[in-house]
Design a protein around this motif. Structure first.
Motif, PDB file in Angstrom:
ATOM      1  N   PRO A 177     -49.680 -84.276  88.699  1.00 50.55           N
ATOM      2  CA  PRO A 177     -50.773 -83.483  89.230  1.00 50.55           C
ATOM      3  C   PRO A 177     -51.941 -84.173  89.845  1.00 50.55           C
ATOM      4  CG  PRO A 177     -50.057 -82.844  87.102  1.00 50.55           C
ATOM      5  CD  PRO A 177     -49.380 -84.277  87.218  1.00 50.55           C
ATOM      6  N   ASP A 178     -52.199 -85.329  89.315  1.00 49.13           N
ATOM      7  CA  ASP A 178     -53.489 -86.150  89.936  1.00 49.13           C
ATOM      8  C   ASP A 178     -53.104 -86.788  91.208  1.00 49.13           C
ATOM      9  OD1 ASP A 178     -55.072 -85.015  88.077  1.00 49.13           O
ATOM     10  OD2 ASP A 178     -54.962 -86.760  86.617  1.00 49.13           O
ATOM     11  N   ALA A 179     -51.827 -87.536  91.230  1.00 46.04           N
ATOM     12  CA  ALA A 179     -51.528 -88.442  92.280  1.00 46.04           C
ATOM     13  C   ALA A 179     -50.588 -87.981  93.426  1.00 46.04           C
ATOM     14  CB  ALA A 179     -50.635 -89.862  91.600  1.00 46.04           C
ATOM     15  N   GLY A 180     -50.018 -86.679  92.927  1.00 44.99           N
ATOM     16  CA  GLY A 180     -49.167 -86.164  93.947  1.00 44.99           C
ATOM     17  C   GLY A 180     -47.853 -86.790  94.040  1.00 44.99           C
ATOM     18  N   LEU A 181     -47.109 -86.233  94.778  1.00 45.89           N
ATOM     19  CA  LEU A 181     -45.586 -86.454  94.968  1.00 45.89           C
ATOM     20  C   LEU A 181     -45.617 -87.828  95.964  1.00 45.89           C
ATOM     21  CD1 LEU A 181     -42.681 -86.638  94.059  1.00 45.89           C
ATOM     22  CD2 LEU A 181     -42.453 -84.882  95.758  1.00 45.89           C
ATOM     23  N   GLY A 182     -45.657 -87.589  97.366  1.00 45.97           N
ATOM     24  CA  GLY A 182     -45.442 -88.653  98.540  1.00 45.97           C
ATOM     25  C   GLY A 182     -46.544 -89.498  98.698  1.00 45.97           C
ATOM     26  N   GLY A 183     -46.115 -90.672  99.274  1.00 48.70           N
ATOM     27  CA  GLY A 183     -46.993 -91.783  99.574  1.00 48.70           C
ATOM     28  C   GLY A 183     -47.955 -91.586 100.783  1.00 48.70           C
ATOM     29  N   ALA A 184     -47.267 -90.668 101.822  1.00 45.28           N
ATOM     30  CA  ALA A 184     -47.703 -90.032 102.931  1.00 45.28           C
ATOM     31  C   ALA A 184     -48.123 -91.012 103.865  1.00 45.28           C
ATOM     32  CB  ALA A 184     -49.002 -89.158 102.621  1.00 45.28           C
ATOM     33  N   ALA A 185     -48.278 -92.343 104.022  1.00 40.49           N
ATOM     34  CA  ALA A 185     -48.579 -93.130 104.988  1.00 40.49           C
ATOM     35  C   ALA A 185     -48.448 -94.610 104.392  1.00 40.49           C
ATOM     36  CB  ALA A 185     -50.034 -93.031 105.380  1.00 40.49           C
ATOM     37  N   SER A 186     -48.182 -95.651 105.247  1.00 35.61           N
ATOM     38  CA  SER A 186     -48.395 -97.046 104.912  1.00 35.61           C
ATOM     39  C   SER A 186     -49.654 -97.575 104.057  1.00 35.61           C
ATOM     40  CB  SER A 186     -48.094 -97.924 106.295  1.00 35.61           C
ATOM     41  OG  SER A 186     -49.438 -97.996 106.845  1.00 35.61           O
ATOM     42  N   HIS A 187     -49.406 -98.551 103.379  1.00 35.19           N
ATOM     43  CA  HIS A 187     -50.571 -99.151 102.599  1.00 35.19           C
ATOM     44  C   HIS A 187     -51.788 -99.430 103.478  1.00 35.19           C
ATOM     45  CE1 HIS A 187     -48.748 -99.441  98.521  1.00 35.19           C
ATOM     46  NE2 HIS A 187     -47.660 -99.607  99.257  1.00 35.19           N
ATOM     47  N   LEU A 188     -51.614 -99.915 104.817  1.00 37.71           N
ATOM     48  CA  LEU A 188     -52.767-100.134 105.715  1.00 37.71           C
ATOM     49  C   LEU A 188     -53.308 -98.946 106.330  1.00 37.71           C
ATOM     50  CD1 LEU A 188     -51.409-103.555 106.917  1.00 37.71           C
ATOM     51  CD2 LEU A 188     -52.855-103.180 104.843  1.00 37.71           C
ATOM     52  N   ILE A 189     -52.647 -97.784 106.365  1.00 36.24           N
ATOM     53  CA  ILE A 189     -53.154 -96.521 106.758  1.00 36.24           C
ATOM     54  C   ILE A 189     -54.154 -95.772 105.643  1.00 36.24           C
ATOM     55  CG2 ILE A 189     -52.893 -94.533 108.136  1.00 36.24           C
ATOM     56  CD1 ILE A 189     -52.301 -97.059 109.827  1.00 36.24           C
ATOM     57  N   CYS A 190     -53.389 -94.958 104.984  1.00 34.69           N
ATOM     58  CA  CYS A 190     -53.946 -94.174 104.071  1.00 34.69           C
ATOM     59  C   CYS A 190     -53.214 -94.034 102.952  1.00 34.69           C
ATOM     60  CB  CYS A 190     -54.848 -92.997 104.543  1.00 34.69           C
ATOM     61  SG  CYS A 190     -53.530 -91.452 104.761  1.00 34.69           S
ATOM     62  N   GLY A 191     -52.239 -94.840 102.844  1.00 35.29           N
ATOM     63  CA  GLY A 191     -51.388 -94.802 101.558  1.00 35.29           C
ATOM     64  C   GLY A 191     -51.733 -95.527 100.267  1.00 35.29           C
ATOM     65  N   HIS A 192     -52.302 -96.625 100.413  1.00 32.29           N
ATOM     66  CA  HIS A 192     -52.648 -97.239  99.352  1.00 32.29           C
ATOM     67  C   HIS A 192     -53.749 -96.835  98.368  1.00 32.29           C
ATOM     68  CE1 HIS A 192     -52.629-101.202  97.290  1.00 32.29           C
ATOM     69  NE2 HIS A 192     -53.910-101.309  97.071  1.00 32.29           N
ATOM     70  N   HIS A 193     -52.897 -95.889  97.260  1.00 33.41           N
ATOM     71  CA  HIS A 193     -53.486 -95.049  96.031  1.00 33.41           C
ATOM     72  C   HIS A 193     -54.160 -96.015  95.165  1.00 33.41           C
ATOM     73  CE1 HIS A 193     -53.836 -91.802  93.264  1.00 33.41           C
ATOM     74  NE2 HIS A 193     -53.738 -91.215  94.184  1.00 33.41           N
ATOM     75  N   ASP A 194     -54.923 -95.615  94.308  1.00 31.99           N
ATOM     76  CA  ASP A 194     -55.668 -96.430  93.247  1.00 31.99           C
ATOM     77  C   ASP A 194     -54.532 -96.768  92.201  1.00 31.99           C
ATOM     78  OD1 ASP A 194     -55.467 -93.712  91.898  1.00 31.99           O
ATOM     79  OD2 ASP A 194     -57.612 -93.731  91.718  1.00 31.99           O
ATOM     80  N   ALA A 195     -53.480 -95.707  92.087  1.00 39.54           N
ATOM     81  CA  ALA A 195     -52.107 -95.789  91.084  1.00 39.54           C
ATOM     82  C   ALA A 195     -51.516 -97.337  91.780  1.00 39.54           C
ATOM     83  CB  ALA A 195     -51.429 -94.885  91.209  1.00 39.54           C
ATOM     84  N   HIS A 196     -51.360 -97.580  93.145  1.00 39.31           N
ATOM     85  CA  HIS A 196     -50.695 -98.832  93.648  1.00 39.31           C
ATOM     86  C   HIS A 196     -51.689 -99.950  93.177  1.00 39.31           C
ATOM     87  CE1 HIS A 196     -49.021 -95.802  96.591  1.00 39.31           C
ATOM     88  NE2 HIS A 196     -48.070 -96.076  95.938  1.00 39.31           N
ATOM     89  N   HIS A 197     -52.789 -99.826  93.393  1.00 42.97           N
ATOM     90  CA  HIS A 197     -54.010-100.941  93.162  1.00 42.97           C
ATOM     91  C   HIS A 197     -53.728-101.417  91.578  1.00 42.97           C
ATOM     92  CE1 HIS A 197     -57.320-103.655  93.578  1.00 42.97           C
ATOM     93  NE2 HIS A 197     -57.859-103.100  92.546  1.00 42.97           N
ATOM     94  N   ARG A 198     -53.796-100.193  90.891  1.00 39.24           N
ATOM     95  CA  ARG A 198     -53.604-100.515  89.134  1.00 39.24           C
ATOM     96  C   ARG A 198     -52.404-101.347  88.972  1.00 39.24           C
ATOM     97  NH1 ARG A 198     -55.966 -95.290  88.897  1.00 39.24           N
ATOM     98  NH2 ARG A 198     -53.881 -94.619  88.307  1.00 39.24           N
ATOM     99  N   LEU A 199     -51.140-100.748  89.626  1.00 39.24           N
ATOM    100  CA  LEU A 199     -50.012-101.584  89.321  1.00 39.24           C
ATOM    101  C   LEU A 199     -49.907-102.984  89.868  1.00 39.24           C
ATOM    102  CD1 LEU A 199     -47.039-101.534  88.618  1.00 39.24           C
ATOM    103  CD2 LEU A 199     -46.405-100.555  90.854  1.00 39.24           C
TER     104      LEU A 199
END
Length: 396
Positions: free
Chosen positions: A64-86
């Motif tokens: 619900p909070d993070a959604g499903l798709g990554g939508a873009a590359s990490h260097l565009i707008c796809g680097h979610h805080d969930a990725h950063h925490r991982l």
């Protein structure tokens, strides 16, 4: 035009044709394959976490909070805080300064190797390294020198004759043989000859070392000894994706240079959250690893008693050497007729004449499951010895 149909027919005639199996339901030892229940011994889910309810719940809660798709590359707008925490969690788990997430293990190896070496440089690669490492070496356009499997003396002789930037890359646990690389010796030689050492620990993460931190930590090595460790998350971790961990200067360099990181869509962020939960489980899973060790010992003792030739492996990867392609296929099919799924591995995945059954054990198996596999192997022994195998003395 190239005769593709003829090439396919040649593969069939040589016993090298590959086909996909249709699996239903979650990954677990009891699989439904083509509508039929089979007890599987060919998954890389070494800790049995691919269907763990805690990981599934973590994914469900994150959606619900993070959604499903990554939508873009990490260097565009796809680097979610969930990725950063991982990435922070992976750095801590591997006892390293930083980590960088990749979408797959294949992409990690290709991206890291091709970014860290190029024309004019030299890469030294173990002869039994995974295909993704081989392809990364080719993509780099560097000079590639392959050393005999696990032969540190041969590598040292090559390094002594080479000038310029040098990169040494090896699997930590070799995926088809199940043996562990001599990392301490490799680290010593690389330090002596100013070579950058990269270890792909895809099959060691989660299984080896204290708290499952991998083969590098298991051999008492630090980031100073092995600058970069690559790992996958789709095996013992039970989720998906991959990472490289090491000094910030190198992970930052890879953000700038690794094409398989730059030009691909980010993984679904909710899956990153589930991976953090799985890493928590792994750190607390000494009981799972102990159970896995007991099953490895039980299988090796039983298979040897039956006369099968095993390779020198203390990991969940336990290959049964057969030799002939058709004999390996026949043994696999005979086991499947008894409800046991163990796939035959043939060239080019392994060298010519070294076809085998690659038994892989999971903490989700029981000792009774191992006994059932041994019983199946026992009933197939007389059948397989009649086949044309280069290992008759071990199979008799």
């Amino acid at each position: 035009m190239r005769d593709f149909a003829a090439e396919l027919e040649q593969r069939k005639q040589a016993g090298l044709y590959r086909s996909r199996r249709l699996v239903s339901g979650p990954q677990q030892p009891e699989l439904t394959v083509g509508g039929r229940p089979l007890l599987s011994f060919c998954s890389n889910d070494y800790l049995g976490l691919a269907n763990h309810p805690g990981n599934i719940d973590a994914l469900r809660q994150a959606l619900p909070d993070a959604g499903l798709g990554g939508a873009a590359s990490h260097l565009i707008c796809g680097h979610h805080d969930a990725h950063h925490r991982l990435e922070e969690r992976l750095a801590a788990f591997t006892q390293r300064s930083s980590a960088l997430f990749f979408s797959t293990g294949y992409m990690a190896n290709m991206g890291v190797i091709s970014a860290l070496a190029g024309r004019g440089d030299t890469i030294f690669s173990d002869r039994l390294n995974h295909a993704s490492i081989i392809d990364g070496c080719i993509l780099s356009r560097a000079t590639v020198k392959r050393y005999r499997h696990g032969d540190v003396s041969a590598l040292e002789a090559m390094l002594a004759k080479t000038t310029g930037h040098k990169l040494v890359v090896t699997d930590g646990v070799f995926s088809m043989d199940g043996d562990v690389a001599p990392l301490r010796e490799l680290a010593t030689v690389c330090r002596a000859y100013d070579a950058l050492l990269v270890v792909d620990d895809a099959h060691g993460i989660g299984v080896l070392g204290p708290e499952g931190r991998g083969s590098v930590v298991a051999q008492g090595l630090s980031e100073d000894d092995v600058p970069l460790v690559i790992g996958t998350l789709g095996k013992a971790v039970g989720t998906s994706g991959a990472f490289v961990a090491g000094p910030p200067v190198l992970t930052d360099y890879l953000v700038q240079k690794a094409r398989t990181y730059i030009y691909t869509t980010a993984m679904p962020p909710a899956l990153a959250a589930a991976t953090c939960a799985s890493l928590d489980l792994i750190e607390r899973s000494n009981d799972r690893r102990a159970h896995l060790d007991r099953m490895i010992d039980r299988f090796r003792a039983g298979a040897r008693q039956l006369g099968y030739q095993l390779m020198d492996s203390v990991t969940p990867i336990q290959p049964i050497m057969v030799g002939d392609n058709w004999a390996a296929l026949a043994l696999s099919e005979a086991l499947e007729a008894q409800g046991l799924l163990v796939t035959a591995i043939r060239p080019p995945t392994v060298p010519e004449g070294e076809a085998r059954l690659r038994v892989t054990l999971s903490a989700a198996h029981t000792l009774e499951d191992v006994d059932r596999l041994l019983a199946g192997l026992g009933s197939c022994r007389s059948f397989i010895t009649a086949m044309d195998s280069p290992y008759p003395e071990q199979m008799a």
